[in-house]
Motif scaffolding. Sequence first.
Motif, PDB file in Angstrom:
ATOM      1  N   GLY A   1      -1.959  -2.857  -6.152  1.00  0.00           N
ATOM      2  CA  GLY A   1      -2.823  -1.754  -5.734  1.00  0.00           C
ATOM      3  C   GLY A   1      -2.476  -1.234  -4.353  1.00  0.00           C
ATOM      4  O   GLY A   1      -2.452  -0.012  -4.122  1.00  0.00           O
ATOM      5  N   TYR A   2      -2.180  -2.148  -3.432  1.00  0.00           N
ATOM      6  CA  TYR A   2      -1.859  -1.731  -2.072  1.00  0.00           C
ATOM      7  C   TYR A   2      -0.532  -0.977  -2.019  1.00  0.00           C
ATOM      8  O   TYR A   2      -0.367  -0.046  -1.243  1.00  0.00           O
ATOM      9  CB  TYR A   2      -1.812  -2.959  -1.155  1.00  0.00           C
ATOM     10  N   SER A   3       0.409  -1.369  -2.864  1.00  0.00           N
ATOM     11  CA  SER A   3       1.694  -0.651  -2.934  1.00  0.00           C
ATOM     12  C   SER A   3       1.485   0.790  -3.394  1.00  0.00           C
ATOM     13  O   SER A   3       2.089   1.733  -2.861  1.00  0.00           O
ATOM     14  CB  SER A   3       2.654  -1.369  -3.890  1.00  0.00           C
ATOM     15  N   ILE A   4       0.604   0.970  -4.383  1.00  0.00           N
ATOM     16  CA  ILE A   4       0.279   2.331  -4.846  1.00  0.00           C
ATOM     17  C   ILE A   4      -0.365   3.138  -3.718  1.00  0.00           C
ATOM     18  O   ILE A   4      -0.020   4.306  -3.483  1.00  0.00           O
ATOM     19  CB  ILE A   4      -0.657   2.269  -6.068  1.00  0.00           C
ATOM     20  N   ALA A   5      -1.294   2.494  -2.993  1.00  0.00           N
ATOM     21  CA  ALA A   5      -1.995   3.189  -1.906  1.00  0.00           C
ATOM     22  C   ALA A   5      -1.026   3.599  -0.798  1.00  0.00           C
ATOM     23  O   ALA A   5      -1.092   4.729  -0.287  1.00  0.00           O
ATOM     24  CB  ALA A   5      -3.092   2.292  -1.336  1.00  0.00           C
TER      25      ALA A   5
ATOM     26  N   ALA B   1      -6.793  -2.761  -5.434  1.00  0.00           N
ATOM     27  CA  ALA B   1      -6.714  -3.847  -4.460  1.00  0.00           C
ATOM     28  C   ALA B   1      -8.076  -4.505  -4.239  1.00  0.00           C
ATOM     29  O   ALA B   1      -8.171  -5.720  -4.068  1.00  0.00           O
ATOM     30  CB  ALA B   1      -6.161  -3.316  -3.141  1.00  0.00           C
TER      31      ALA B   1
ATOM     32  N   ALA C   1      -3.971   8.967  -5.547  1.00  0.00           N
ATOM     33  CA  ALA C   1      -3.212   7.716  -5.669  1.00  0.00           C
ATOM     34  C   ALA C   1      -3.674   6.704  -4.634  1.00  0.00           C
ATOM     35  O   ALA C   1      -3.716   5.488  -4.910  1.00  0.00           O
ATOM     36  CB  ALA C   1      -1.716   7.988  -5.513  1.00  0.00           C
TER      37      ALA C   1
ATOM     38  N   GLY D   1      -5.208   3.138  -5.711  1.00  0.00           N
ATOM     39  CA  GLY D   1      -4.569   1.919  -5.220  1.00  0.00           C
ATOM     40  C   GLY D   1      -5.539   1.010  -4.502  1.00  0.00           C
ATOM     41  O   GLY D   1      -5.530  -0.221  -4.712  1.00  0.00           O
TER      42      GLY D   1
END
Length: 399
Positions: free
Chosen positions: A316-320, A178, A170, A174
């Motif tokens: 993407g950053y939230s997923i990361a 991003a 993940a 992410g």
Amino acid sequence: MSEGEKARTSGEVSRPEPTLPTVNPDAQKSEPAKAALHPAFYVSTWIALSSSVILFNKHILANESAPFPIFLTTWHLAFATLMTQILARTTTLLDGRKSVKMTGRVYLRAIVPIGIFFSLSLICGNVTYLYLSVAFIQMLKATTPVAVLFATWGLGMSPVNLKVLLNVSAIVVGVIIASFGEIKFVFIGFLFQIGGIIFEAIRLVMVQRLLSSAEFKMDPLVSLYYFAPVCAVMNGVTALFLEVPKMSMTNIYDTGLVTLTANAMVAFLLNVSVVFLIGKTSSLVMTLCGVLKDILLVAASMAIWHTPVTALQFFGYSIALGGLVYYKLGGDKIKEYTSQANRSWAEYGSTNPGQRRAVVIGAIVIGFFLFVGALAPSYAPESVDRFRGALGSASTGNA
């Protein structure tokens, strides 16, 4: 010693015989308790110093008269070498080094190789500031645990585990999302940052292998005591060939001697704060503090340097970040901590309803101002420019 003797010894220790008191109980009770700082102080100090170092470095390297990232990191390490030598002779902060069995052979075979990767990670990390924004750099840094995992497998520190690989996927997904959303994508800067992450991962695994022996237990400040000199020399030699021929004293004066000294001092104080943070908090607190710091840095980058961050990058950053927290803590720990937090919050609300209401309002206000500040470049560019100009004048000592 046999198992029976161990059991008898354990039993004797667990039931001590009553003895006469060696201290007057009344006098002991009357002694005032020592005041201790709340862990929140150490957390906020670490976040402030860590963020300040990154923003400070970016501010200096963004100056057209000071595009010398290797020289800057050499200056940091030389300053750290001086300060650790002073602290070792005047304070007890570095007494931990006395328990480290350091010899010339160990230094050459363990410290120097680790120092090489430390130098490479610092050089790549500082050079990246010339090409990428602070926000995008922080997003890419989210992949550091993944790189450490692969380095651990590659150096034979642990066997390959596909389940763990799935857990960190993940983070990778992410960061890839991003990266696709980054508007000012510079490939050479991307390569430098990835290189810095790889070198840092190898360094961390080598340090882990070194510290696996009880005779080499070192806190971050003691590690800096040993690693800073060798890294300062390596970075200095690199700067001597790549940057010093292009430099002059005018570059240093334009940046400001006070600015450079303050920058090195903040970087050194960050290492000191890490020692106290580790001793006063838990792994959960450190993980969440790291995530909070990264989010604040992204917001600061948007506010100070007009860094455009797209919705795709936010997604993407939230997923990361979610993947990072899950990988660090695990699903069971997250559920346990969440239930504990809910119970503590409910108990706090029942005993201090007014204070809880104030905390909620304060959090909303702070979040609102962070959001407004991050969007400031889009609706108030002139005010942001004035703020940046004032910041630059203050840091260089000009009127």
